[in-house]
Write an enzyme that holds these catalytic residues in place. Structure first.
Site, PDB file in Angstrom:
ATOM      1  N   THR A  97       0.863  -1.184   0.000  1.00 17.76           N
ATOM      2  CA  THR A  97       0.000   0.000   0.000  1.00 17.76           C
ATOM      3  C   THR A  97       0.899   1.232   0.000  1.00 17.76           C
ATOM      4  O   THR A  97       1.637   1.456   0.967  1.00 17.76           O
ATOM      5  CB  THR A  97      -0.923   0.006   1.230  1.00 17.76           C
ATOM      6  N   LYS A 173      -6.929   0.925  -3.488  1.00 21.94           N
ATOM      7  CA  LYS A 173      -6.497   0.317  -2.222  1.00 21.94           C
ATOM      8  C   LYS A 173      -6.532   1.328  -1.086  1.00 21.94           C
ATOM      9  O   LYS A 173      -6.939   1.016   0.046  1.00 21.94           O
ATOM     10  CB  LYS A 173      -5.081  -0.263  -2.361  1.00 21.94           C
ATOM     11  N   LYS A 241       0.329   4.230   9.102  1.00 26.70           N
ATOM     12  CA  LYS A 241       0.855   4.478   7.756  1.00 26.70           C
ATOM     13  C   LYS A 241      -0.270   4.647   6.741  1.00 26.70           C
ATOM     14  O   LYS A 241      -0.303   5.623   5.980  1.00 26.70           O
ATOM     15  CB  LYS A 241       1.765   3.323   7.330  1.00 26.70           C
TER      16      LYS A 241
END
Length: 296
Positions: A97, A173, A241
């Site tokens: 990702t 995503k 993150k």
């Protein structure tokens, strides 16, 4: 296409993906920073490689399942990176990702070296990765798909083709991670309120999972809380993150994300409180004055 496929990163998802490739009949070359993980996989059939470069030289398709963009950079362009060792026309499949802008730039860098690229973030968890039923959100040039499609289909139950250039897969995503992070934070908040109100947590879980308020994340993550098992399948810091990437993407177009911002702060609070490496369900530990279930 050769039967030789490389996979770098034998974590919770990568290990299952490598097993799926092996079941599909590919000769699977693996590398991990933990040499023992690669050796264990090789012991059951496969080839352990000492470096990404050794792996890249042997394979026409290389699948990277590392944590973030920095680790992907190291895999490709580090001292023993695979980019310089891969044969022209080989395909690099990036499953992390990452910032979509970074992914688009990576495609250009690899194309300049004569390599093909598929932007291919993944979702579904370790169990679906192991059974070959996970989801891949992919985008890339037709030539890359022509070489790598059998590999993608061996690893995933759903392979979505979202565009003919990198970036689209990563954008989808990131939107998925927006929902996943917010759902985990909301699930933790709901369970915490129930605990504070004196509701039996097992009864609350049973009712919610059979009611309209349920979500996949509530059902999956609150089971971890009931079991008092915070072994990281997806760690708190993953959502520090990933929700950070969500906010970065929105900030670029000045798009407001009030729920994502709050969820990000919740995971930040859990991380700084010492739960960074625990399962992301440990975000529930930020709520004061509640007694969490204990292991029996």
């Amino acid at each position: 296409m050769t039967a030789d496929v490389g996979l770098i990163g034998l974590g919770a998802m990568g290990k299952g993906m490598a097993q799926s490739l092996r079941r599909a009949g590919f000769r699977v070359h693996v590398h991990d920073v933990r040499a023992e993980a690669a050796q264990a996989f090789a012991g059951d059939g496969g080839v352990a490689c000492r470096s990404p470069a050794e792996l890249g030289a042997a394979c026409d398709v290389v699948v990277s399942v590392v944590v973030n963009a920095a680790q992907t950079e190291a895999v490709l362009f580090g001292p023993e990176g695979c980019a310089a060792a891969m044969k022209p026309g080989s395909v690099f499949v990036m499953c992390s990702t990452v910032d979509p802008v970074w992914s688009m730039a990576l495609e250009k860098r690899l194309n300049a070296l004569g390599l093909l690229y598929i932007d291919a973030p993944i979702s579904g968890g370790a169990a679906k990765a192991a059974s070959g039923e996970m989801t891949m959100m992919t985008s890339g040039a037709p030539a890359a798909y022509a070489r790598a499609e059998p590999v993608l289909n061996a690893m995933a139950g759903k392979v979505y083709k979202l565009g003919d250039a990198a970036g689209a897969g990563s954008k989808v995503k990131i939107i998925n991670q927006l929902l996943a992070g917010v759902h985990i934070a909301a699930a933790a908040e709901a369970m915490a309120l129930g605990l504070r109100a004196g509701v039996d947590p097992a009864a609350l879980y049973e009712v919610i999972t059979h009611s309209a308020g349920n979500s996949w994340m509530f059902e999956n993550r609150m089971a971890h809380v009931l079991a008092a098992d915070y072994t990281a399948l997806s760690a708190v810091d993953i959502f520090v993150k990933d929700l950070g990437l969500v906010l970065d993407m929105a900030r670029a177009s000045k798009f407001p994300l009030p729920l994502s911002s709050t969820a990000h702060q919740m995971f930040m609070q859990a991380s700084t409180a010492g739960f960074a490496a625990e399962d992301d369900s440990a975000v529930i530990k930020i709520f004061p004055g509640i007694e969490l279930p204990r292991k029996h």
